[in-house]
Scaffold this motif. Structure first.
Motif, mmCIF file in Angstrom:
data_model
loop_
_atom_site.group_PDB
_atom_site.id
_atom_site.type_symbol
_atom_site.label_atom_id
_atom_site.label_comp_id
_atom_site.label_asym_id
_atom_site.label_seq_id
_atom_site.Cartn_x
_atom_site.Cartn_y
_atom_site.Cartn_z
ATOM 1 N N LEU A 115 -7.811 -9.195 0.497
ATOM 2 C CA LEU A 115 -6.814 -8.349 0.575
ATOM 3 C C LEU A 115 -5.725 -8.854 1.652
ATOM 4 O O LEU A 115 -5.921 -9.092 2.779
ATOM 5 N N LYS A 116 -4.414 -9.061 1.061
ATOM 6 C CA LYS A 116 -3.352 -9.700 1.908
ATOM 7 C C LYS A 116 -2.044 -8.947 1.941
ATOM 8 O O LYS A 116 -1.876 -8.666 0.873
ATOM 9 N N ASN A 117 -1.667 -8.664 2.925
ATOM 10 C CA ASN A 117 -0.172 -7.866 3.046
ATOM 11 C C ASN A 117 0.832 -8.534 3.459
ATOM 12 O O ASN A 117 0.471 -9.396 4.097
ATOM 13 N N ASP A 118 1.993 -7.827 3.292
ATOM 14 C CA ASP A 118 3.059 -8.534 3.956
ATOM 15 C C ASP A 118 3.342 -7.581 5.118
ATOM 16 O O ASP A 118 3.093 -6.535 5.203
ATOM 17 N N ARG A 119 4.181 -8.097 6.194
ATOM 18 C CA ARG A 119 4.377 -7.336 7.370
ATOM 19 C C ARG A 119 5.275 -6.104 6.984
ATOM 20 O O ARG A 119 5.562 -5.254 7.862
ATOM 21 N N GLY A 120 5.946 -5.999 5.841
ATOM 22 C CA GLY A 120 6.942 -4.973 5.516
ATOM 23 C C GLY A 120 6.421 -4.098 4.562
ATOM 24 O O GLY A 120 6.839 -2.987 4.190
ATOM 25 N N THR A 121 4.817 -4.142 4.503
ATOM 26 C CA THR A 121 4.375 -3.213 3.630
ATOM 27 C C THR A 121 4.050 -2.025 4.241
ATOM 28 O O THR A 121 3.740 -1.680 5.597
#
Length: 185
Positions: A115-121
């Motif tokens: 699982l990888k997110n963007d800091r803007g998620t």
């Protein structure tokens, strides 16, 4: 000489010297007996700390189910766009691979969810995605428990049964460092 009445001799004051003691005892009583609610957050067991360099081995891409969430809260699962409503069923199919498809995990023991997110998620989106992935494992554990023991998987089960189920279908959810805002499109 005037006579003093007994009423005049009696002092009508209340001794308040022990009031401070009583208030202090009540304060201690309520501090000791009150329970403070504690937020639990996401219960995730982190790996033990190690100063050694990790053994970087080449993982088979077949066994990795990569989930990317961008700044617009859109999902990209194994390089394909996907709606959140489809994520749980798709993850279950990937982990269990009932049809032995060559592009899915070799076995539940080898399956890794990344699982990888963007800091803007949004945090709500992150939690929803995490809950869907965890829910996929919980449903697989429940199905295996029903087949093997005839009872639903729960924390009330015998420890040995729960351990056997989790050994057959271990939950491996790897969270990568988030990317900078808007980097994942």
């Amino acid at each position: 000489m005037a006579k003093t009445k007994t009423r005049d001799r009696m002092n009508n004051e209340i001794n308040a010297g022990s009031m401070a003691d009583i208030a202090f005892l009540l304060l201690i009583f309520f501090l000791v007996t009150t329970t403070i609610a504690e937020d639990k957050g996401i219960l995730v067991r982190l790996p033990p700390w190690s100063d050694e360099e990790p053994d970087i081995t080449k993982l088979k891409t077949r066994n990795v189910y990569s989930v990317l969430v961008n700044a617009q809260n859109e999902l990209l699962v194994r390089e394909n766009p996907m709606r959140l409503a489809e994520l749980r069923a798709n993850a279950k199919e990937f982990i269990s691979n009932p049809n032995n498809a060559p592009d899915m995990s070799e076995s539940p023991r080898n399956a890794i969810i990344s699982l990888k997110n963007d800091r803007g998620t949004n945090y709500e989106t992150y939690l929803a995605v995490y809950n869907e992935l965890k829910g996929a494992y919980e449903e697989l554990w429940d199905e295996l428990s029903q087949r093997r023991y005839g009872e639903p998987y729960s924390e009330d089960m015998e420890f040995a049964k729960r351990k056997a189920i989790k050994e057959e279908i271990p939950m491996v959810l790897s969270e990568a460092e988030p990317t900078n805002f808007g980097e994942e499109q």
